[in-house]
Design a protein around this motif. Structure first.
Motif, PDB file in Angstrom:
ATOM      1  N   ILE A 175     -95.385 -17.351-113.347  1.00 38.59           N
ATOM      2  CA  ILE A 175     -95.981 -17.283-114.868  1.00 38.59           C
ATOM      3  C   ILE A 175     -97.121 -16.225-114.630  1.00 38.59           C
ATOM      4  N   CYS A 176     -97.592 -15.722-115.888  1.00 38.28           N
ATOM      5  CA  CYS A 176     -98.678 -14.816-115.901  1.00 38.28           C
ATOM      6  C   CYS A 176     -99.283 -15.038-117.344  1.00 38.28           C
ATOM      7  N   LEU A 177    -100.816 -14.477-117.347  1.00 35.57           N
ATOM      8  CA  LEU A 177    -101.258 -14.608-118.514  1.00 35.57           C
ATOM      9  C   LEU A 177    -101.526 -13.490-119.310  1.00 35.57           C
ATOM     10  N   TYR A 178    -101.008 -13.262-120.579  1.00 33.50           N
ATOM     11  CA  TYR A 178    -100.917 -11.826-121.451  1.00 33.50           C
ATOM     12  C   TYR A 178    -101.870 -12.263-122.534  1.00 33.50           C
ATOM     13  N   LYS A 179    -102.782 -11.200-122.544  1.00 39.35           N
ATOM     14  CA  LYS A 179    -104.015 -11.047-123.293  1.00 39.35           C
ATOM     15  C   LYS A 179    -103.697  -9.988-124.557  1.00 39.35           C
ATOM     16  N   ILE A 180    -103.933 -10.332-125.608  1.00 37.86           N
ATOM     17  CA  ILE A 180    -104.146  -9.385-126.808  1.00 37.86           C
ATOM     18  C   ILE A 180    -105.565  -9.461-127.652  1.00 37.86           C
ATOM     19  N   ASN A 181    -106.219  -8.440-127.914  1.00 36.15           N
ATOM     20  CA  ASN A 181    -107.173  -8.496-128.581  1.00 36.15           C
ATOM     21  C   ASN A 181    -107.238  -7.630-129.831  1.00 36.15           C
ATOM     22  N   TYR A 182    -107.033  -8.150-131.191  1.00 40.44           N
ATOM     23  CA  TYR A 182    -107.003  -7.164-132.504  1.00 40.44           C
ATOM     24  C   TYR A 182    -108.563  -7.330-132.817  1.00 40.44           C
ATOM     25  N   SER A 183    -108.764  -5.944-133.201  1.00 41.16           N
ATOM     26  CA  SER A 183    -110.053  -5.916-133.947  1.00 41.16           C
ATOM     27  C   SER A 183    -109.914  -5.698-135.339  1.00 41.16           C
ATOM     28  N   ILE A 184    -110.431  -6.440-136.100  1.00 35.83           N
ATOM     29  CA  ILE A 184    -110.010  -6.771-137.609  1.00 35.83           C
ATOM     30  C   ILE A 184    -111.278  -6.292-138.602  1.00 35.83           C
ATOM     31  N   THR A 185    -111.120  -5.533-139.551  1.00 36.62           N
ATOM     32  CA  THR A 185    -112.184  -4.744-140.399  1.00 36.62           C
ATOM     33  C   THR A 185    -111.833  -5.702-141.562  1.00 36.62           C
TER      34      THR A 185
END
Length: 151
Positions: A107-117
């Motif tokens: 297993i693995c850790l997937y990371k997403i970061n969305y910058s919202i305006t």
């Protein structure tokens, strides 16, 4: 009376020359997305398995609201994302594109970061949906609400 006759056209001219904001100027939008963790490497995460956990959270700053998605998933997964914004609902859809994902023994850790305006003063419902290879429909994975009362 003469002053009033002069002030009315002047006031009308001032009001007409003011810049009007359209809805497109104030719509919630995603400025950028950043992918890390297993998106960058197919090896196990450097974190131990006990430290990996699914999470959905946000961190506001001056100009942007950062939405963070951390998902523990098969290290062979090929997660693809898409985002749909409908007024005050931001829906993120994650889909595994690798039919061999379940054959992996890691297993693995997937990371997403969305910058919202354009988030200030708004109440926003963030919903993350997941569709794996075995499923034929998206299902709600996690949901979180941002309440912009104090912006």
């Amino acid at each position: 009376m003469k002053k009033l006759i002069f002030l009315l056209p002047a006031l009308s001219l001032i009001l007409l020359s003011c810049e009007k904001k359209t809805d497109s100027d104030t719509l919630i939008s995603i400025k950028k997305a950043n992918y890390s963790g297993c998106f960058n490497s197919r090896n196990k995460s450097l974190e131990s398995v006990s430290e990996m956990s699914d999470s959905l959270y946000f961190v506001p700053d001056e100009d942007e609201l950062n939405l963070f998605i951390d998902i523990v998933y098969s290290c062979c997964g090929e997660l693809k994302d898409s985002v749909v914004i409908d007024r005050s609902v931001v829906s993120v859809y994650l889909k595994d594109k690798n039919p061999e994902s379940y054959a992996c023994n890691c297993i693995c850790l997937y990371k997403i970061n969305y910058s919202i305006t354009n988030y200030r003063g708004r109440n926003i419902d963030f919903k993350v949906y997941m569709k794996n290879i075995a499923g034929n429909k998206f299902s709600l994975w996690k949901e979180i609400w941002y309440v912009g009362l104090f912006d």
